[in-house]
Design a protein around this motif. Structure first.
Motif, PDB file in Angstrom:
ATOM      1  N   ILE A   9     -20.404 -15.014 -22.667  1.00 46.10           N
ATOM      2  CA  ILE A   9     -19.996 -14.459 -23.485  1.00 46.10           C
ATOM      3  C   ILE A   9     -18.028 -15.020 -22.173  1.00 46.10           C
ATOM      4  O   ILE A   9     -17.525 -14.596 -22.673  1.00 46.10           O
ATOM      5  N   GLU A  10     -18.466 -15.072 -21.261  1.00 45.82           N
ATOM      6  CA  GLU A  10     -16.889 -15.682 -20.407  1.00 45.82           C
ATOM      7  C   GLU A  10     -17.001 -17.828 -20.495  1.00 45.82           C
ATOM      8  O   GLU A  10     -18.065 -18.136 -21.115  1.00 45.82           O
ATOM      9  N   GLY A  11     -16.137 -18.103 -19.599  1.00 41.22           N
ATOM     10  CA  GLY A  11     -16.118 -19.363 -19.862  1.00 41.22           C
ATOM     11  C   GLY A  11     -17.281 -20.079 -18.598  1.00 41.22           C
ATOM     12  O   GLY A  11     -18.222 -19.740 -18.657  1.00 41.22           O
ATOM     13  N   ALA A  12     -16.459 -20.542 -17.542  1.00 44.70           N
ATOM     14  CA  ALA A  12     -17.041 -21.397 -16.936  1.00 44.70           C
ATOM     15  C   ALA A  12     -16.400 -20.684 -15.269  1.00 44.70           C
ATOM     16  O   ALA A  12     -15.287 -20.041 -15.333  1.00 44.70           O
ATOM     17  N   LEU A  17     -13.779 -25.318 -13.165  1.00 45.21           N
ATOM     18  CA  LEU A  17     -12.723 -25.655 -14.222  1.00 45.21           C
ATOM     19  C   LEU A  17     -11.256 -26.294 -13.013  1.00 45.21           C
ATOM     20  O   LEU A  17     -10.936 -27.603 -13.385  1.00 45.21           O
ATOM     21  N   LEU A  21      -9.936 -29.916 -13.479  1.00 46.33           N
ATOM     22  CA  LEU A  21      -8.406 -30.595 -13.025  1.00 46.33           C
ATOM     23  C   LEU A  21      -8.113 -31.413 -11.484  1.00 46.33           C
ATOM     24  O   LEU A  21      -7.522 -32.270 -12.400  1.00 46.33           O
ATOM     25  N   ASN A  24      -9.009 -35.123 -13.768  1.00 45.70           N
ATOM     26  CA  ASN A  24      -8.981 -35.244 -14.912  1.00 45.70           C
ATOM     27  C   ASN A  24      -8.295 -36.433 -15.093  1.00 45.70           C
ATOM     28  O   ASN A  24      -9.054 -37.026 -15.846  1.00 45.70           O
TER      29      ASN A  24
ATOM     30  N   PRO B  14      -4.448 -33.238 -20.847  1.00 50.39           N
ATOM     31  CA  PRO B  14      -3.601 -31.534 -20.353  1.00 50.39           C
ATOM     32  C   PRO B  14      -3.825 -30.012 -21.171  1.00 50.39           C
ATOM     33  O   PRO B  14      -3.945 -29.089 -19.862  1.00 50.39           O
ATOM     34  N   LEU B  17      -7.275 -28.569 -20.995  1.00 55.33           N
ATOM     35  CA  LEU B  17      -7.477 -27.404 -20.079  1.00 55.33           C
ATOM     36  C   LEU B  17      -6.439 -26.697 -19.234  1.00 55.33           C
ATOM     37  O   LEU B  17      -7.134 -25.789 -18.952  1.00 55.33           O
ATOM     38  N   LEU B  20      -8.129 -23.779 -21.717  1.00 54.52           N
ATOM     39  CA  LEU B  20      -9.168 -23.220 -20.260  1.00 54.52           C
ATOM     40  C   LEU B  20      -9.517 -22.548 -19.265  1.00 54.52           C
ATOM     41  O   LEU B  20      -9.992 -21.393 -20.182  1.00 54.52           O
ATOM     42  N   LEU B  21      -7.907 -22.853 -19.037  1.00 53.93           N
ATOM     43  CA  LEU B  21      -7.923 -21.657 -17.623  1.00 53.93           C
ATOM     44  C   LEU B  21      -7.687 -20.589 -17.847  1.00 53.93           C
ATOM     45  O   LEU B  21      -7.994 -19.212 -17.629  1.00 53.93           O
ATOM     46  N   ASN B  24     -10.492 -18.466 -19.474  1.00 57.53           N
ATOM     47  CA  ASN B  24     -11.802 -18.344 -19.482  1.00 57.53           C
ATOM     48  C   ASN B  24     -12.255 -16.584 -18.717  1.00 57.53           C
ATOM     49  O   ASN B  24     -13.460 -17.313 -19.160  1.00 57.53           O
ATOM     50  N   PHE B  25     -11.271 -16.091 -18.701  1.00 59.39           N
ATOM     51  CA  PHE B  25     -12.301 -14.744 -18.882  1.00 59.39           C
ATOM     52  C   PHE B  25     -12.598 -13.251 -19.369  1.00 59.39           C
ATOM     53  O   PHE B  25     -13.047 -12.689 -19.265  1.00 59.39           O
ATOM     54  N   GLU B  26     -11.609 -14.162 -20.706  1.00 59.17           N
ATOM     55  CA  GLU B  26     -12.228 -13.789 -22.278  1.00 59.17           C
ATOM     56  C   GLU B  26     -13.712 -13.354 -22.091  1.00 59.17           C
ATOM     57  O   GLU B  26     -13.786 -14.376 -23.108  1.00 59.17           O
ATOM     58  N   ARG B 241     -16.941 -21.713 -28.064  1.00 61.57           N
ATOM     59  CA  ARG B 241     -15.285 -22.037 -28.021  1.00 61.57           C
ATOM     60  C   ARG B 241     -15.084 -22.581 -27.173  1.00 61.57           C
ATOM     61  O   ARG B 241     -14.070 -23.127 -27.049  1.00 61.57           O
ATOM     62  N   VAL B 242     -15.795 -23.587 -25.793  1.00 63.81           N
ATOM     63  CA  VAL B 242     -15.250 -24.726 -25.341  1.00 63.81           C
ATOM     64  C   VAL B 242     -15.141 -25.851 -26.449  1.00 63.81           C
ATOM     65  O   VAL B 242     -13.634 -26.628 -26.327  1.00 63.81           O
TER      66      VAL B 242
END
Lengths: 346, 346, 346, 346
Positions: A9-12, A17, A21, A24, B14, B17, B20-21, B24-26, B241-242
């Motif tokens: 349920i969260e990202g990475a 990340l 970056l 990229n 960019p 990205l 994504l940053l 990320n924690f949502e 989400r990604v």
């Protein structure tokens, strides 16, 4: 609102990340031929103490299961699984869509026992050639941790392996949540064990800190044309770097296990509170998933502050819920959850 | 080393990205139920002027093609495609693996002509019910830009649509590189046109600035149980989400078309140089792919400084190569490429 | 040596062979367009009191099951069957080979109960749309007589039909041994009942006096392109007349039921002897199959004079065997069998 | 009305029906374990001079093709066929339904040439491992006689075999009309040749005097679990005796070839008349099928007395028709046909 609904349920993990970056604008070939994939494969081989292993990256678990299983099976063969196996009930018929039957055996707390497997194989091969009107067993599928959060012990895996050897069956271990299983206190199963004991297993990334991705490891030999097999199943990403780079990060400086340990420690913290308050566990599970029995009112009260997964109704007044921690779970969230659990304890 | 090998050799734009940053924690639900997917779908509906369209996100093109095509076809139906269609030759038999024949018609510069389609359908339905020993046409597949970089004009799409209406066939447009097609000077086809003229199309992300992902749009109606269909094909990401977040970024402030315009402008710059120097084009293509004929020595000299794609051998002394620009191609790289092309021109 | 091994161990009823001889040199079109197929279809429609039914002839039971089931199901749907259903265990994975899961429910004496089906459907549709990660029920399969020789009562079929109506599911009845079920004393199910209560059923020929062949009846509507579906499954005979002619003979002057009655009468004769001598029945079955428990020594002695089918081992000292009569079973053979059974009775 | 429409418009050779009658009440095990199957297999092995060949009986041609081809291919492999091959166009997508692509090469008069096959294989394996995004060639399919009535010479078969050996490909020969090919004057291909040069072929019964049935011969080795494979494809008859007995009759006292010779002799008689009258052949064919060009008026006049197969329209005023003889064609019918052909000759 707190959430212990799942581990996706969260990202990475931030280090992943960061690597995305940094890299990229580097130019890399597509389809898994990039430098990050090559590097991640090498790190995984090392972590498995299996220098000759073949490694592939696939975007998700169902995708991996259908691609791996169908690559091993001949048309008339099926895959043996516990009835509770993910491939049997929760993948939209993905295995059958590749033309193969899931041959189910009873599960005991999510696990396939060597005893049940032996009895099935002995019956099937009561005549030397098996029963020709029936689907032959062509592979054994287990998950670790299982769909119920339980773990195989090394002895259990060895017993399954011995049976697979006896009957010439490949053994496949679905490790969608493998990290959590590997770091659980008391678990005696390691990556090198899996490389020795299975024909193929996968190291789950999606549920252990990656945005997406699973690393499929063939420690012994790889089915012919496996890349084309992946392509046919839609399992090849043009920008394969996205998967390689994440596993490269996860297998640098022990990040994969560190992430998992964080989740397991916090789950243990929750378990302690549950035990203290006299809650009943539906199944005793050691890793990052907790299956606990709540009364209707408790469930209602908990749901005001916490998102969790409803698992199943037990009877008119009680149900099982699942609480799940992840790499991203915050200790303060766990504290608050424990406080609520104390409040609503009977 | 310069590379014009493809449009999937760098990471992501960019702004993607960045998003994504930020997010990320949502905590977000899985399997495409997250806020970013919902938001991206809404933006895509608006861009298509099609408020009722249904939108799904899938990780890659082959995955999308097999999932969409098999969701539309009944068991005895096949998909009509130009012989050069991606589904026919370059997807490892993904369509056949779902049980369906690719019914090929001759391509003209990668395109399926309404004339050829009409002749085929007329023959097949010479008897009202078609020929019952043969696979029925069940869908028409086209790509835009095509595998050869060419584009359909609005008139051509209308003619195909009229035929599809006449024969009750859904029309599917593979837009793996759609962005580049939409911004090409002289192209008269827009997103709202596609929403009006097709039954389903996809907006390619992987090759137009995303890490991965394609947005499938059903402007009219959606095949029943399409989500389960995706699941069965391994096309559902747990962290949906990604994908949602990337398309949300791409459809904010016109980023998708801006990215594509950059690539097409630079491709045009290369084409000008090629024309000036008298190079021969294998096919006249207007978008971000260039197919040019080189002599053996030219090819060898170019390969010292530039990575490109070898396309096919024409005869003993000459071959076709492909040069490709992307959202990430740098103007200075194009200048250097043009300088080399000038040097090695005959 | 006597044989009660099965109902497919002799050739065909003499009237069928007679018709083959008579018509052998007539010129008829192929692929089921011949006069005998047309005539047989008409007779079957009449016997079913269903003038609009569509009828097709297919060479065998597994062929019929896979062709019919896959013609009804969409890709993400499975067929609901009792766990003991023929499609689940004894067709070499034929259903899965068409891409579909067999969704098993517990059987009670070979039958699927409306109660179990209702509970399953209610759970699956606890949420209105069902659970999107799971295979949807798309058809209900039952056999009559079942694999255990038992029969549905009219009330049971009506209850299943009502559930199928409620959930929009087609009901398919496998009648490989249908004739025997229709004539069994006490059975209240007729061909017109099946035409009213199912969406498709088949009238078994192979096991009821034909050389080969099953007649598939669609009383309501036929899946689109069903002939092509048959062709794709290899279920179309060039000389379709061979099937049509046999069913024409079987449905002339009540031959089909007459054949079946002969077998059921003789089975009843055997049952009487078994009851008199105090044998234990494994399952109480009314039609042409008898499942009886024998001790090891009894089984050994019986096998000296009689061929039968070993069904399963019950414990160290006793087993279940199956005795089966057919259209061709001779009364003297039954008398001799009964004498042996009396001799070896405990 | 005369009919030269096909070779499957009558019943079976009288000797076959005679055997059916004689053996009707004998008790025999099912599923191909009967004495007639065993005996027929032995006779076929002898006729092929191949004592170790494995032989199976399947009811029809499409059934045989899909079962054999899918038993050989791995998931990512396709079958190479002339574009005019039966498996490509006239089997309702049976091969694709088993998950495999038909890889078509241009046909020359229905035949696959070693030159075209070599060019294709050389291109595919230009890189040692083949092109991993494409379906691999996994088998070569030819028919003899072809769909256009033409025949391979022994030299042509040897050249294909040599290529198959070079690339490790099994060679499959579809002999739906094999008998007619074997007896054609000038043909130098025999059953023992086929046993030496192919990995699997089938001896067509349906079109050469049987009611139904094809005999599949594996001269070298048999795919694992082939019986289960047949079962899964619905290709196993419970009363397997029906197939065994027919092939037993066909391979007793040279009946198979005698039947074929009758048809070929009569076809030659028709060809002579056509030549005398100056008709144009669409393709020069030597066996039991004749493809001749008629003007519209000729076609109309012929159709008043003779049933034939319309093949294709050539232009506004002329078309190709097919005339076909069989084991059952009567010499007087041929005489009458020839008379009509003379009458309507220009």
């Amino acid at each position: 609102m707190l959430s212990f609904a799942s581990d996706y349920i969260e990202g990475a993990h931030p280090k992943i990340l960061e690597r995305l970056l940094e890299t990229n604008f580097e130019i890399q070939p597509g389809y898994g031929e990039d430098a990050y994939c090559l590097c991640a494969k090498e790190k995984i081989r090392k972590a498995c103490l299996c220098p000759d292993a073949d490694v592939f990256f696939i975007s998700g678990g169902t995708q991996t299961n259908r691609t791996v299983i169908s690559a091993f099976l001949r048309d008339t063969e099926g895959v043996v699984s516990a009835a509770t196996g993910h491939v049997n009930g929760h993948e939209g018929g993905a295995i059958e869509a590749t033309g193969h039957k899931v041959l189910t055996l009873p599960a005991s707390e999510g696990k396939l026992s060597a005893e049940d497997l032996r009895a099935y194989l002995r019956d099937f091969y009561a005549d030397a050639d098996g029963y020709p009107h029936m689907v032959q067993p062509g592979m054994v599928y287990i998950s670790h941790p299982t769909e119920y959060g339980t773990l195989y012990g090394l002895g259990e895996l060895r017993a399954l392996r011995a049976l697979c050897d006896e009957y010439g069956l490949p053994l496949f271990l679905d490790g969608a949540r493998l990290g959590y299983g590997l770091v659980t206190p008391g678990s005696d199963v390691t990556l090198p064990d899996l490389a020795r004991l299975t024909d193929v297993f996968y190291i789950g990334g999606t549920k252990v800190g990656a945005l997406l991705g699973e690393a499929v490891v063939f420690p012994r030999s790889t089915p012919k044309h496996f890349f084309t097999h992946m392509k046919q199943n839609g399992a090849v990403l043009a920008k394969g770097r996205v998967l390689g780079l994440q596993f490269d990060a996860l297998f640098t400086d022990g990040l994969y296990l560190e992430i998992a340990r964080h989740a397991v420690d916090l789950a243990e913290r929750i378990r302690e509170t549950l035990r203290e308050c006299g809650y009943r566990f539906h199944i005793e599970t050691p890793a990052n998933q907790i299956f606990v029995v709540l009364g209707s009112e408790q469930m209602e009260r908990l749901s005001r502050e916490v998102v969790f997964t409803f698992w199943e109704k037990l009877d008119e007044t009680s149900s099982v819920i699942r609480l799940c921690t992840s790499w991203a779970t915050k200790p303060e969230a766990v504290e608050r959850l424990c406080a609520v659990l104390r409040e609503i304890a009977v």
